[in-house]
Motif scaffolding. Structure first.
Motif, PDB file in Angstrom:
ATOM      1  N   VAL A 168       1.056  -1.035  -0.263  1.00 14.56           N
ATOM      2  CA  VAL A 168      -0.134   0.095  -0.654  1.00 14.56           C
ATOM      3  C   VAL A 168       1.359   0.706  -0.005  1.00 14.56           C
ATOM      4  N   ALA A 169       0.093   1.940  -0.543  1.00 13.67           N
ATOM      5  CA  ALA A 169       1.276   3.487  -0.751  1.00 13.67           C
ATOM      6  C   ALA A 169      -0.038   4.789  -0.131  1.00 13.67           C
ATOM      7  N   VAL A 170       0.672   5.028   0.423  1.00 12.24           N
ATOM      8  CA  VAL A 170       0.126   6.305   1.450  1.00 12.24           C
ATOM      9  C   VAL A 170       0.558   7.171   0.848  1.00 12.24           C
ATOM     10  N   LEU A 171      -0.605   8.136  -0.456  1.00 11.63           N
ATOM     11  CA  LEU A 171      -0.029   9.645  -0.707  1.00 11.63           C
ATOM     12  C   LEU A 171      -0.718  10.028  -0.914  1.00 11.63           C
ATOM     13  N   ASP A 172       0.659  12.038  -0.245  1.00 17.23           N
ATOM     14  CA  ASP A 172      -0.068  12.968  -0.336  1.00 17.23           C
ATOM     15  C   ASP A 172      -0.703  13.337  -1.144  1.00 17.23           C
ATOM     16  N   LEU A 173      -1.693  14.739  -1.715  1.00 19.54           N
ATOM     17  CA  LEU A 173      -2.232  14.698  -2.794  1.00 19.54           C
ATOM     18  C   LEU A 173      -1.151  15.420  -3.466  1.00 19.54           C
ATOM     19  N   GLN A 174      -0.322  16.702  -2.282  1.00 18.56           N
ATOM     20  CA  GLN A 174      -0.153  17.952  -3.489  1.00 18.56           C
ATOM     21  C   GLN A 174       0.998  16.957  -2.602  1.00 18.56           C
TER      22      GLN A 174
ATOM     23  N   ARG B 264      -1.742  -0.416  -3.951  1.00 19.72           N
ATOM     24  CA  ARG B 264      -2.638  -0.014  -3.562  1.00 19.72           C
ATOM     25  C   ARG B 264      -2.547   1.014  -3.530  1.00 19.72           C
ATOM     26  N   ALA B 265      -3.327   1.866  -3.753  1.00 15.44           N
ATOM     27  CA  ALA B 265      -2.293   3.592  -3.694  1.00 15.44           C
ATOM     28  C   ALA B 265      -4.045   3.766  -2.590  1.00 15.44           C
ATOM     29  N   LEU B 266      -3.446   5.331  -2.015  1.00 16.69           N
ATOM     30  CA  LEU B 266      -4.760   5.481  -0.951  1.00 16.69           C
ATOM     31  C   LEU B 266      -3.744   6.925  -0.656  1.00 16.69           C
ATOM     32  N   ILE B 267      -4.768   8.085  -0.948  1.00 19.43           N
ATOM     33  CA  ILE B 267      -3.999   9.362  -1.019  1.00 19.43           C
ATOM     34  C   ILE B 267      -4.932   9.168   0.446  1.00 19.43           C
ATOM     35  N   VAL B 268      -3.668  11.072   1.027  1.00 16.31           N
ATOM     36  CA  VAL B 268      -4.127  11.567   2.344  1.00 16.31           C
ATOM     37  C   VAL B 268      -4.262  12.732   1.496  1.00 16.31           C
ATOM     38  N   THR B 269      -4.958  13.778   2.140  1.00 17.50           N
ATOM     39  CA  THR B 269      -4.861  15.383   1.730  1.00 17.50           C
ATOM     40  C   THR B 269      -5.527  16.898   2.861  1.00 17.50           C
ATOM     41  N   GLY B 270      -4.651  17.639   2.906  1.00 20.34           N
ATOM     42  CA  GLY B 270      -4.826  18.590   3.621  1.00 20.34           C
ATOM     43  C   GLY B 270      -5.886  19.245   3.146  1.00 20.34           C
TER      44      GLY B 270
ATOM     45  N   ILE C 229      -7.750   2.168   7.404  1.00 21.08           N
ATOM     46  CA  ILE C 229      -7.883   1.873   6.137  1.00 21.08           C
ATOM     47  C   ILE C 229      -7.013   1.522   5.147  1.00 21.08           C
ATOM     48  N   ILE C 230      -5.880   1.465   5.633  1.00 19.82           N
ATOM     49  CA  ILE C 230      -4.380   1.027   5.790  1.00 19.82           C
ATOM     50  C   ILE C 230      -5.302  -0.998   5.462  1.00 19.82           C
ATOM     51  N   ARG C 231      -5.858  -1.776   6.404  1.00 20.10           N
ATOM     52  CA  ARG C 231      -5.546  -2.192   6.030  1.00 20.10           C
ATOM     53  C   ARG C 231      -6.792  -3.342   5.380  1.00 20.10           C
ATOM     54  N   THR C 232      -8.185  -1.674   5.038  1.00 23.74           N
ATOM     55  CA  THR C 232      -9.369  -1.941   4.530  1.00 23.74           C
ATOM     56  C   THR C 232      -8.487  -2.000   2.926  1.00 23.74           C
TER      57      THR C 232
ATOM     58  N   HIS D 212      -5.457  -2.915   1.892  1.00 21.00           N
ATOM     59  CA  HIS D 212      -4.797  -3.713   1.609  1.00 21.00           C
ATOM     60  C   HIS D 212      -5.308  -4.948   0.559  1.00 21.00           C
ATOM     61  N   GLU D 213      -7.003  -5.347   1.432  1.00 18.72           N
ATOM     62  CA  GLU D 213      -7.895  -6.524   1.494  1.00 18.72           C
ATOM     63  C   GLU D 213      -8.729  -6.603   0.228  1.00 18.72           C
ATOM     64  N   GLY D 214      -8.355  -5.191  -0.564  1.00 20.00           N
ATOM     65  CA  GLY D 214      -8.824  -5.211  -1.717  1.00 20.00           C
ATOM     66  C   GLY D 214      -9.788  -4.092  -1.602  1.00 20.00           C
ATOM     67  N   GLY D 215     -10.629  -3.587  -0.182  1.00 21.26           N
ATOM     68  CA  GLY D 215     -11.616  -2.791  -0.028  1.00 21.26           C
ATOM     69  C   GLY D 215     -11.508  -0.761  -0.361  1.00 21.26           C
ATOM     70  N   ARG D 216     -12.449  -0.077  -0.064  1.00 23.30           N
ATOM     71  CA  ARG D 216     -12.500   1.117  -0.593  1.00 23.30           C
ATOM     72  C   ARG D 216     -12.407   2.206   0.820  1.00 23.30           C
ATOM     73  N   HIS D 217     -11.807   2.945   0.400  1.00 20.59           N
ATOM     74  CA  HIS D 217     -12.515   3.542   1.306  1.00 20.59           C
ATOM     75  C   HIS D 217     -12.474   5.479   1.271  1.00 20.59           C
ATOM     76  N   VAL D 218     -13.559   6.229   1.335  1.00 21.43           N
ATOM     77  CA  VAL D 218     -13.707   7.747   0.370  1.00 21.43           C
ATOM     78  C   VAL D 218     -14.448   8.223   1.460  1.00 21.43           C
ATOM     79  N   ASP D 219     -13.728   9.327   2.069  1.00 18.81           N
ATOM     80  CA  ASP D 219     -13.970   9.894   2.867  1.00 18.81           C
ATOM     81  C   ASP D 219     -15.467  10.595   2.948  1.00 18.81           C
ATOM     82  N   PRO D 220     -16.795  10.716   3.149  1.00 22.02           N
ATOM     83  CA  PRO D 220     -18.200  10.557   3.130  1.00 22.02           C
ATOM     84  C   PRO D 220     -18.177  12.011   2.527  1.00 22.02           C
ATOM     85  N   GLU D 221     -17.913  13.119   3.505  1.00 21.51           N
ATOM     86  CA  GLU D 221     -18.320  14.088   3.174  1.00 21.51           C
ATOM     87  C   GLU D 221     -17.559  14.780   1.538  1.00 21.51           C
TER      88      GLU D 221
END
Length: 205
Positions: A54-60, A81-87, A118-121, A123-132
């Motif tokens: 899993v790659a945890v990537l800053d957006l900018q 699998r990529a996961l983006i974290v953004t401010g 969320i990294i575990r989710t 990694h297991e093939g799931g998705r997680h998008v912030d609801p807002e």
């Protein structure tokens, strides 16, 4: 999938945040930080070298934003699998991210425990998008801008000169002008500053 710890790449150009996050995530028994990066190109190079899960990537980030890195990972390190974290997530970012194959898109206000889960989710093939962020994206409607037009408009948002935008995007000044002109025309704006304002109001950048 291996039964060992989830191998994680952390990419954020803010060293303090990246270091703190690495230390907190390393406390989780099932996570292992195998590489860190401070720019988009470095994140891709580290992913190629270390093959993280899993790659945890800053957006900018300098050189290439998290979405471009995610698209590169999809092509070059398909097992990651990529996961983006953004401010400052905007709907346009989320739509670009999902089209690049990103599995998670979350705000930096998360706790380390939440991020670990969320990294575990992911990694297991799931998705997680912030609801807002998801709700904002749905209400914003579809952007007429291409991904590159949106990216360059965002780089122009703080009034940066064309030369600086060209350097950050690794394009020629002429190419940057062409993209900005096209984006301005699509939005029916009088100039690129007005185009930036319109695109921001609608959540497209």
């Amino acid at each position: 999938m291996s039964s060992g710890p989830i191998r994680v790449l952390l990419a954020d150009d803010e060293h303090l945040i990246r270091g703190a996050l690495a230390a907190l995530l390393a406390l989780e028994d099932d996570l292992e930080i195998v590489a860190e990066a401070a720019s988009g190109p470095e994140a891709l190079a580290m992913a190629r070298a270390h093959r993280p899960d899993v790659a945890v990537l800053d957006l900018q980030m300098p050189g290439a934003d998290g979405v471009r890195v995610a698209a590169g990972l999809r092509d070059e390190v398909p097992g990651c699998r990529a996961l983006i974290v953004t401010g400052h997530g905007r709907p346009g970012h989320l739509k670009r991210a999902l089209s690049a194959g990103v599995r998670g898109f979350v705000p930096k206000t998360l706790s380390a425990e939440q991020l670990a889960q969320i990294i575990r989710t992911v990694h297991e093939g799931g998705r997680h998008v912030d609801p807002e962020l998801a709700a904002d994206a749905i209400s914003a409607g579809d952007s007429p801008l291409s991904a590159r037009e949106a990216e360059l408009l965002e780089l122009a948002a703080d009034g940066a000169p064309v030369a600086e935008i060209a350097r950050k995007a690794a394009l020629t000044q002429g190419t940057v002008r062409n993209y900005l002109s096209a984006a301005t025309a699509k939005l029916g704006a009088g100039n690129r500053h007005a185009a930036v304002r319109m695109a921001r109001e609608r959540g497209w950048i």
